[in-house]
Structure formats: structure tokens, C-alpha cells
Design a protein around this motif. Structure first.
Motif, PDB file in Angstrom:
ATOM      1  N   LEU A  74      -4.603   3.004  -8.388  1.00 49.73           N
ATOM      2  CA  LEU A  74      -3.871   3.486  -7.233  1.00 49.73           C
ATOM      3  C   LEU A  74      -4.253   2.747  -5.954  1.00 49.73           C
ATOM      4  CD1 LEU A  74      -3.987   7.313  -7.994  1.00 49.73           C
ATOM      5  CD2 LEU A  74      -1.986   5.833  -8.053  1.00 49.73           C
ATOM      6  N   GLY A  75      -5.042   1.673  -6.089  1.00 49.05           N
ATOM      7  CA  GLY A  75      -5.345   0.887  -4.900  1.00 49.05           C
ATOM      8  C   GLY A  75      -6.726   1.184  -4.347  1.00 49.05           C
ATOM      9  N   LEU A  76      -7.257   0.161  -3.673  1.00 50.34           N
ATOM     10  CA  LEU A  76      -8.634   0.221  -3.191  1.00 50.34           C
ATOM     11  C   LEU A  76      -8.791   1.184  -2.024  1.00 50.34           C
ATOM     12  CD1 LEU A  76     -11.176  -1.241  -4.046  1.00 50.34           C
ATOM     13  CD2 LEU A  76     -10.751  -2.908  -2.258  1.00 50.34           C
ATOM     14  N   GLY A  77      -7.879   1.109  -1.080  1.00 49.92           N
ATOM     15  CA  GLY A  77      -7.987   1.951   0.117  1.00 49.92           C
ATOM     16  C   GLY A  77      -8.029   3.418  -0.246  1.00 49.92           C
ATOM     17  N   THR A  78      -7.095   3.825  -1.122  1.00 52.08           N
ATOM     18  CA  THR A  78      -7.051   5.227  -1.510  1.00 52.08           C
ATOM     19  C   THR A  78      -8.263   5.592  -2.370  1.00 52.08           C
ATOM     20  OG1 THR A  78      -5.573   4.572  -3.296  1.00 52.08           O
ATOM     21  CG2 THR A  78      -4.568   5.535  -1.351  1.00 52.08           C
ATOM     22  N   VAL A 181      -3.548   0.539   6.822  1.00 53.23           N
ATOM     23  CA  VAL A 181      -2.456   0.687   5.858  1.00 53.23           C
ATOM     24  C   VAL A 181      -2.322  -0.484   4.901  1.00 53.23           C
ATOM     25  CG1 VAL A 181      -1.098   2.137   7.405  1.00 53.23           C
ATOM     26  CG2 VAL A 181      -0.805  -0.333   7.448  1.00 53.23           C
ATOM     27  N   SER A 182      -3.102  -1.556   5.105  1.00 54.29           N
ATOM     28  CA  SER A 182      -2.908  -2.746   4.265  1.00 54.29           C
ATOM     29  C   SER A 182      -3.459  -2.539   2.873  1.00 54.29           C
ATOM     30  CB  SER A 182      -3.615  -3.950   4.892  1.00 54.29           C
ATOM     31  OG  SER A 182      -3.338  -4.043   6.242  1.00 54.29           O
ATOM     32  N   LYS A 183      -3.197  -3.559   2.031  1.00 56.09           N
ATOM     33  CA  LYS A 183      -3.706  -3.499   0.658  1.00 56.09           C
ATOM     34  C   LYS A 183      -4.645  -4.677   0.379  1.00 56.09           C
ATOM     35  CE  LYS A 183      -0.247  -0.574  -0.955  1.00 56.09           C
ATOM     36  NZ  LYS A 183      -0.408   0.346   0.138  1.00 56.09           N
ATOM     37  N   GLY A 184      -5.465  -4.517  -0.646  1.00 51.03           N
ATOM     38  CA  GLY A 184      -6.288  -5.632  -1.116  1.00 51.03           C
ATOM     39  C   GLY A 184      -7.285  -6.118  -0.083  1.00 51.03           C
ATOM     40  N   TYR A 185      -7.480  -7.418  -0.035  1.00 53.85           N
ATOM     41  CA  TYR A 185      -8.511  -7.924   0.864  1.00 53.85           C
ATOM     42  C   TYR A 185      -8.054  -7.861   2.319  1.00 53.85           C
ATOM     43  CZ  TYR A 185      -5.744 -12.180   0.548  1.00 53.85           C
ATOM     44  OH  TYR A 185      -4.723 -13.068   0.568  1.00 53.85           O
TER      45      TYR A 185
END
Lengths: 238, 89
Positions: A74-78, A181-185
Motif C-alpha cells: 500500500l505504499g511507503l508513506g502509508t 503526498v508524494s510516493k517512493g523516494y
């Protein structure tokens, strides 16, 4: 009344059944006199990572190793946000599970924070005392080029923008992560740039980074485009 | 203030200085007209220089890979004894 510091170490995992055991051992080895908990946020790994974590819990205690899984990637941030919800420490460490971030640097993060009172201590690979192993020339070139571009455009105040080995005061992490709000690195970049713009005291410690992906040739044209888009986004919104 | 606005205001100040120089004619006009080109080229050269220098001085740590292997072996030994499954993945 002196409050003892408690460190919540959030480790997002996906298919890291061997590395998670190694990293837990190394964390316990290097943080002997420190109060900490390890929060494993596993995104439904099919390789049995969670089974290994349960074995580790039997060995080290369920109060020291928290398994807080999610059903799928579900993604790193979350993953960090999810881990934060279960964090009981007053400090939070984020690190990768694949041993590119070595737990032996954790004491230096803690020391730097207590010496300076910083809100964030971020590991940097690009200063003397730090370093990278496992990158070919092309990879080093793109990393350096990307860094110079980011430094020129964003004036971020840190030397390693995309690094994800960091120690945060828990309240600071909660504040910064809510506005990213970004994704990944690009997410890692957004975190540190926003924190810097918000005026948080940020310190750096040198770390060595042994890239575990052989050849690490995963930087293609699309990654470069994503990076440029991320930079432009940060330029305009921070 | 958004960062991009900071950069834009910096550009505005530099442009105002340039226009001022054009008006004041302290330097011959032909040179003044070329100043923006010189500025951009210098900026580009500086960037390339920073990339090159950084690349030459890129900190590497080959010994860390060896140390890591040692740590991994030590960890595997300990964990195997204690019943944690560390078979190869």
C-alpha cells in the motif's frame, strides 16, 4: 523528573523473510542500553516474512517486536503512518529492512539528537565518514547530478535528500507526514524539504549504504522523469 | 513563502540590476546585452563542475560490504541456535 527516551523503530517490509531476522538481531546487538520497540509493517508478504517475525517475537518478546501487517502493498508513506499509530516511543526511527541501512549507526543517531536537541537526525551517504558500496559509475553520476540539481533548486539544507534512514521526534514526524503526498523516494525528499521549510532543527550523521540490489541498475529513463516531476512539484509547493 | 517565489524574486532582482546596467551605460552596451548569456553559461559550468568534483570525491566503502557479510554470518548463527528460521530466501 527525567523522562527516559523510548525509540520506536518502524521497518516496512515486503518479502524480507531473511533480512528482517538479521536486522532485528543487529538492532538488539547495537542498542543494548536503550528502550526501544521494533514495529514491523509487513504488506502481506507471500514469502512468509510474518511467520519469521512471529518467531522473533517468541525470542525477543512481543513487547519489543510489534507486528502490524497490512493486507497488501500500500505504499511507503502509508506504511509509516500505519506504524506511527502503534508507536509508543517519543522518538521514531525509520529504516529499510534490506540491510542497506545498518543498525550499527543507530547509537550515533541517538547521540547526535541528544547532543543537539534536533527534531530530526538524517543519515547522509554523501559526506566524509559516509559512503556507498555497490553503485557503478552511471549510478553515481545520476545520483550526483540529481543531488546538485536538487541543491541548486531547493536549497534544502541537507546533503542527502533521498535517504530514508532517519530519526524523528514523534510529534515532528506526525506533523510533517500529514502534509506529504508524494510516493517512493520523492516522498523521502518531500519529508525532509517540508521539515526544513517548517523550520525544524535537522542534523546529519554519516552513514554507509551497502546497496543490496546487485548492480542497482534500476535507474532508468522513467525514474529520471519521475524525479524531475517530483523536484518541480517540491519547487512549487514548499 | 513558496520556494519558487523566492527564486523568482531573486531572478527579478538580478534582471532589475541588468536593466539598470543597460540604462546607466557604465559598461559598453554590447557587453551588457550579453551578460545574461554569460550568467547562464557560468551557472551551467558551475553545475557541471559540482557534479564532476562530487563524482571524483564520491565516498565509497568497500570494506562495509565485508563487514556486513560478517554481521550476517554472526546473526544467522545466533538465530539458528534460537530456533528462528534463517534458511536462504
Amino acid at each position: 523528573m527525567e523522562q527516559k527516551n523510548n525509540y520506536s523503530i518502524i521497518v516496512p517490509t515486503y518479502n524480507e523473510r531473511l533480512n528482517i531476522a538479521l536486522i532485528v538481531y543487529l538492532i538488539f546487538k547495537h542498542l543494548r542500553d536503550v528502550d526501544f520497540e521494533i514495529i514491523v509493517v509487513d504488506d502481506g508478504s507471500p514469502d512468509g516474512t510474518q511467520e519469521v517475525v512471529k518467531q522473533l517475537q517468541k525470542l525477543y518478546g512481543e513487547d519489543r517486536i510489534l507486528l502490524r501487517p497490512r493486507p497488501k502493498k500500500l505504499g511507503l508513506g502509508t506504511a509509516y503512518i500505519h506504524g506511527l499509530k502503534h508507536a509508543s516511543g517519543n522518538f521514531v526511527v525509520i529504516m529499510d529492512a534490506d540491510l542497506s541501512h545498518h543498525p550499527k549507526y543507530l547509537p550515533s543517531f541517538i547521540k547526535k539528537q541528544s547532543e543537539t536537541g534536533a527534531s530530526i537526525v538524517t543519515g547522509t551517504r554523501y559526506v566524509r565518514g559516509g559512503g556507498v558500496h555497490g553503485w557503478n559509475l552511471m549510478r553515481k553520476l545520476t545520483s550526483r547530478g540529481a543531488n546538485v540539481l536538487a541543491q541548486t533548486l531547493l536549497w534544502p539544507g541537507v546533503s542527502d535528500l533521498t535517504g530514508s534512514f532517519r530519526l524523528y521526534k514523534k510529534s515532528v514526524l506526525e506533523d510533517v507526514i500529514s502534509s506529504c503526498v508524494s510516493k517512493g523516494y520523492v516522498f523521502q525528499m518531500e519529508m525532509i524539504v517540508r521539515a526544513s521549510k517548517k523550520g525544524y532543527h535537522i542534523e546529519e550523521v554519516p552513514i554507509t549504504f551497502v546497496d543490496r540490489v546487485f548492480g542497482s541498475s534500476k535507474l532508468g529513463g522513467s525514474e529520471i522523469i519521475e524525479y524531475l516531476k517530483g523536484l518541480s512539484y517540491l519547487l512549487v509547493t514548499t | 513563502m513558496k520556494h519558487v517565489l523566492k527564486l523568482i524574486s531573486l531572478l527579478v532582482v538580478i534582471s532589475a540590476l541588468w536593466i539598470g546596467l543597460l540604462q546607466a551605460s557604465v559598461i559598453p552596451q554590447s557587453h551588457t546585452w550579453l551578460l545574461p548569456i554569460y550568467f547562464i553559461v557560468s551557472l551551467g559550468c558551475y553545475g557541471l563542475l559540482m557534479v564532476g568534483v562530487g563524482l571524483m570525491r564520491f565516498p565509497t566503502c568497500p570494506q562495509e560490504a565485508l563487514l556486513l557479510q560478517k554481521d550476517i554470518a554472526e546473526a544467522k548463527d545466533f538465530l539458528k541456535q534460537k530456533g528462528v528460521d534463517v534458511g536462504s530466501d
